[in-house]
Design a protein around this motif. Structure first.
Motif, short mmCIF file in Angstrom:
data_model
loop_
_atom_site.label_atom_id
_atom_site.label_comp_id
_atom_site.label_asym_id
_atom_site.label_seq_id
_atom_site.Cartn_x
_atom_site.Cartn_y
_atom_site.Cartn_z
N ALA A 1 0.84 -1.21 0.00
CA ALA A 1 0.00 0.00 0.00
C ALA A 1 0.86 1.25 0.00
O ALA A 1 0.55 2.24 -0.69
N ILE B 1 2.07 1.94 -3.46
CA ILE B 1 1.04 2.57 -4.30
C ILE B 1 0.90 4.04 -3.95
O ILE B 1 0.77 4.91 -4.84
N ILE B 2 0.94 4.38 -2.64
CA ILE B 2 0.79 5.77 -2.21
C ILE B 2 1.95 6.61 -2.74
O ILE B 2 1.76 7.74 -3.22
N TYR C 1 1.50 7.35 -6.15
CA TYR C 1 0.40 8.29 -6.32
C TYR C 1 0.93 9.70 -6.52
O TYR C 1 0.36 10.50 -7.27
N GLU D 1 -4.97 -4.34 0.78
CA GLU D 1 -4.16 -3.22 0.30
C GLU D 1 -5.03 -2.02 -0.02
O GLU D 1 -4.70 -0.87 0.30
N GLN D 2 -6.20 -2.30 -0.64
CA GLN D 2 -7.12 -1.21 -0.98
C GLN D 2 -7.61 -0.50 0.29
O GLN D 2 -7.73 0.73 0.31
N VAL E 1 -4.74 1.68 1.58
CA VAL E 1 -4.57 2.83 0.69
C VAL E 1 -5.65 3.88 0.97
O VAL E 1 -5.37 5.08 1.07
#
Length: 527
Positions: free
Chosen positions: A384, A387-388, A391, A418-419, A422
């Motif tokens: 996560a 992904i951040i 971002y 993970e979602q 996030v």
């Protein structure tokens, strides 16, 4: 009113109960009185018989001193017969000092086997009359000498008859007196309870709802004072009844307004349901439109990976024969690794897009994605964070992870979790004033409930109580104007609940927010 109903009403009235209690009470008193008299009569009869036996034994003992001393049996027998002729004397027994029986007479007038009482008197020399030897010698008077004993038995066979007679006489007199007392007291009792009957009738009218009825009792006694108190209570209840009617009308009006408010809420839910339906259609359309090009990208990446695998030995052979050369603006030695990494990144991200689309479809259809064992929560947080960072909107916000070592693995869906992380991290970052501050995310094992916790803490503005009540509602967002969808926490809570876990938000306005995800090690284990 007919006779049966009148009799039934009398039996259930206060007057009849009071009369019954008085009757039973006086009856018990008179019965105790009769029992006391009969008991005394029995005791007196027994004492009289014993006293008679004692008196006759004493008379006989004084009259047979000389015959007993000389053991003159005929004289003793004659005097015993004189006493035996006395009524109710059953037996006379005269014995000598050495307990030898001299006379034993039984009255023929007394039936054998009847009960009797006996009294025994000792016969001694009279110390008041000195003997001849003592008179001549001038010696002191000697002590009385035991000559024998006399026993007189009195017949008590008529005791039962005497007791029966006493019972009939005493009981009859007591019964007549009791009946007279009860009959004389009933009119008095009737007059006393007349006020209570009036009070009861008034109360029955009030129980029927007629609070305007008044109880009229002229006497200044307990019943009169009770009637006055009841009349005051009835007046107060009548006022309360009027107030209740007014309150009921107000309540009806309020309920009508509440029904209208409820209708508005139902319509809002219907609108929300329609929006969710539209969202489902949108998700299906997006999934179709994204899956097609994503499939092409994934297929092309696989083709490129296969082609690169075939071309790599040839290019390496060229390098050996002719030396290093430039490929894509980079030396072949460097470009070889970059091309391989870029190809793997394309495949990984294409697969991630495919999984996100699958999750959206599963959520839209209400399906539960498969949960797999061996999921590392620390790995979930690390992915996560990747992904951040990709971002690219962290600004001056620092995210500090604190991952517990030796954290047990759980059964779950890594991509869905993970979602969740996030979404929580994005919310924490968006809560930071001026896009500055620190966000911490940590994991720990809570041994008491055997759960793994994911805790996201920010130093943001906090959440007001009004907003906190709507946090998990779909399409609710305080950042709609900044692109917020209002679905992040709603979907996160759904995912966590599918893992049999809990998502809690603790926040105070101006003091930041703490979001905690509770995940059981195995969702299938009973709670």
């Amino acid at each position: 009113m007919n006779s049966p109903n009148r009799y039934r009403r009398f039996l259930t009235s206060f007057r009849s109960r009071l009369f019954l209690i008085f009757t039973l009470f006086t009856g018990v008193i008179f019965a105790a009185f009769v029992l006391l008299i009969i008991t005394g009569e029995i005791r007196n009869y027994q004492e009289r018989s014993l006293e008679k036996a004692r008196l006759l034994a004493s008379l006989l003992a004084r009259s047979i001193t000389l015959p007993l001393y000389s053991e003159n049996v005929p004289e003793l027998d004659r005097r015993a017969h004189e006493i035996l002729s006395t009524p109710k004397v059953a037996r006379i027994l005269i014995t000598s000092s050495n307990t030898r029986t001299l006379v034993d007479l039984t009255s023929p007038a007394v039936p054998p086997g009847t009960s009797h009482v006996s009294s025994t008197t000792r016969v001694t020399t009279d110390s008041a009359s000195p003997t001849v030897e003592a008179a001549l010698s001038g010696a002191s008077r000697p002590s009385p000498v035991l000559l024998g004993s006399v026993t007189v038995s009195i017949d008590t066979g008529d005791r039962a008859e005497a007791i029966r007679s006493a019972i009939f006489k005493t009981g009859g007199i007591a019964l007549l007196f009791w009946i007279a007392v009860v009959a004389g007291c009933y009119p008095v009792l009737k007059r006393v309870t007349r006020s209570f009957n009036t009070l009861t009738e008034g109360l029955n009218s009030m129980m029927g709802g007629d609070f305007s009825a008044k109880i009229i009792i002229d006497k200044d006694d307990e019943a009169g004072r009770a009637a006055l108190a009841v009349n005051r209570l009835a007046a107060a209840l009548e006022e309360r009844e009027i107030e209740n009617r007014n309150l009921q009308e107000e309540l009806v009006r309020a309920m009508r307004m509440e029904v209208q408010e409820e209708r508005r809420k139902i319509m809002a839910k219907l609108i929300q349901t329609n929006r969710m339906t539209s969202l489902g259609l949108l998700i299906s359309s997006i999934a179709h439109n994204i899956n097609t090009p994503n499939g092409v990208i994934k297929l092309a990446a696989q083709h490129l990976a296969g082609s690169w695998k075939d071309a790599l030995p040839i290019l390496e052979q060229v390098t050996k024969e002719e030396g290093d050369f430039t490929l894509g603006g980079l030396p072949f030695g460097v470009a070889k690794g970059e091309i391989k990494g870029a190809n793997e990144a394309i495949l990984n991200n294409a697969e991630r897009v495919e999984r996100v689309i699958q999750d959206l479809r599963a959520y839209n259809l209400g399906e539960r994605n498969e949960l797999s064992p061996g999921v590392s929560v620390n790995r979930v947080v690390e992915e996560a964070l990747t992904i951040i960072r990709a971002y690219g909107r962290q600004g001056e916000i620092s995210i500090t992870p604190t991952l517990a070592p030796s954290l047990p693995e759980i059964t779950g869906n890594q991509h869905q979790l993970e979602q969740v992380v996030v979404n929580l991290l994005l919310n924490a970052m968006q809560a930071m004033p001026n896009n500055k501050g620190m966000v911490t995310v940590r994991t720990e094992h809570f041994y008491e409930t055997n759960e793994v916790l994911i805790i996201v803490t920010d130093q943001g503005e906090g959440i007001s109580p009004t907003v906190r009540k709507h946090l998990f509602e779909a399409f609710f967002s305080t950042r709609i104007d900044k692109g917020g969808s209002g679905l992040g926490l709603y979907i996160s809570k759904f995912i966590v609940s599918e893992h049999k876990g809990r998502l809690s938000i603790d926040s105070e306005q101006g003091a930041g927010t703490v979001a905690t995800v509770h995940l059981p090690l195995n969702p299938e284990d009973p709670a």
